[in-house]
Motif scaffolding. Sequence first.
Motif, mmCIF file in Angstrom:
data_model
loop_
_atom_site.group_PDB
_atom_site.id
_atom_site.type_symbol
_atom_site.label_atom_id
_atom_site.label_comp_id
_atom_site.label_asym_id
_atom_site.label_seq_id
_atom_site.Cartn_x
_atom_site.Cartn_y
_atom_site.Cartn_z
ATOM 1 N N ARG A 1 32.582 36.895 39.748
ATOM 2 C CA ARG A 1 32.761 38.304 40.121
ATOM 3 C C ARG A 1 34.062 38.572 40.872
ATOM 4 N N PRO B 1 36.433 40.859 38.482
ATOM 5 C CA PRO B 1 36.290 42.318 38.528
ATOM 6 C C PRO B 1 36.492 42.897 39.922
ATOM 7 N N ALA B 2 36.215 42.093 40.964
ATOM 8 C CA ALA B 2 36.363 42.613 42.326
ATOM 9 C C ALA B 2 37.817 42.717 42.760
ATOM 10 N N TRP B 3 38.674 41.797 42.307
ATOM 11 C CA TRP B 3 40.044 41.731 42.811
ATOM 12 C C TRP B 3 41.106 41.869 41.724
ATOM 13 N N ARG C 1 41.500 45.428 40.198
ATOM 14 C CA ARG C 1 42.219 46.308 41.117
ATOM 15 C C ARG C 1 43.720 46.022 41.086
ATOM 16 N N ARG D 1 42.599 50.204 40.173
ATOM 17 C CA ARG D 1 41.293 50.789 40.463
ATOM 18 C C ARG D 1 40.205 49.760 40.185
ATOM 19 N N ASP D 2 39.035 49.994 40.718
ATOM 20 C CA ASP D 2 37.900 49.118 40.481
ATOM 21 C C ASP D 2 37.275 49.415 39.123
ATOM 22 N N ASP E 1 34.216 50.346 36.662
ATOM 23 C CA ASP E 1 33.067 51.213 36.893
ATOM 24 C C ASP E 1 31.772 50.404 36.872
ATOM 25 N N GLN F 1 30.766 46.546 35.398
ATOM 26 C CA GLN F 1 30.287 45.508 36.300
ATOM 27 C C GLN F 1 28.942 44.957 35.813
ATOM 28 N N ARG G 1 43.187 37.981 44.935
ATOM 29 C CA ARG G 1 42.767 38.211 46.321
ATOM 30 C C ARG G 1 43.794 37.663 47.310
#
Length: 375
Positions: free
Chosen positions: A178, A181-183, A186, A191-192, A194, A198, A318
């Motif tokens: 994950r 998609p978390a970092w 973005r 942007r994150d 949706d 996820q 990250r």
Amino acid sequence: MTGRRMTGHDRSDARRAFLDQAGWGDATATPVAGDASTRLYERLTLDGKTAILMDAPPGPDGPPIEGGKSYSAIVHLAEDMRPFAAIARHLTAHGFSAPELYALDLDQGFILLEDLGDGVFAQRIAAGDSEEALYGEAVDVLAALHALPVPGPLPCGDAGASHTVPRFDDLAMLTEARLLPAWYARLATGRDLDADAQAAFDAAWHAVFPALSDMPPALVLRDYHSPNLLAIEGRSGLARIGLIDFQDALIAPGAYDVVSLLQDARRTIAPDLEARLLARYEAARTVQGTSFDAEAFRAAYAIMGAQRNTKIIGIFARLLLRDGKPHYLAHIPRLADYLARDLAHPALAPVARWYEAHMPLDIIRTEINPDSVTR
């Protein structure tokens, strides 16, 4: 590990007291390059002898993120150095070249280690050593390690404490994956993802994890790649390969360590070399007399490779966005190429479809200028 390092005079005084008690208080110290964690390493020299000081204060990696547990607890990262001490003793007892432990203060996070030298793989290859020969020896170490029975509780070396190596469960694997998609989403798009994307990500991984049950579990060292492997002068056979940075070891399919080595995040391993070394591992495991299933191994190799490369892409994003460390971005296109190899395996079809729909590999292959990123 982050957010917990003791600073100032207290840490310095504790370090000095530890070295005095170990008989190394008068040693001269030189910093040694570390990894992406906040552990510190120093080479100590005293009367013509050397040792390595590992400075790693205990504590969790960040705040709770799910079920009251921190990220490090969920994915089974060591929160102190007891696992390192336990695994080091286990490895040396079986003839592998982990560092000997000279002195320990595990409550405060100090270990004085045997100095295994400067023969890190990348430096040895740059100096003219054969890449295939070095990696082949490292493959042989893995084949021997994965043939051993899964260990029970291992003594740590202080007050009768022991360490039980955790299992690499589905939640740990998914939590690591994950990070992309978390970092990375973005970083790449600003942007994150949706909620539907996820949820589809989680579902895709849950669809492929069951195939891993076809592989017998083994002790895996988890960060078995070139920065943590050394060629040791004067040793031969399995003992020639020095092993460091194994405190996060797990019980998992042995394919995880093989993919860590052969899809090296920091060095490009050509597909033909990867194929030859995979065949070498499979041949070694087959002649050991175990019921080694090459087809199940290849599926596990692809799944573990996709999971690991997905995680590392997220980690490298990250490191820029959270920690202000941009130089890891240069490795992401290489990881995308490895990921493409993994996703070509039929066992990864659900995850491959997710990437096609939500994060095409061509996007990940595109180099990002860190100066253009808003943090």
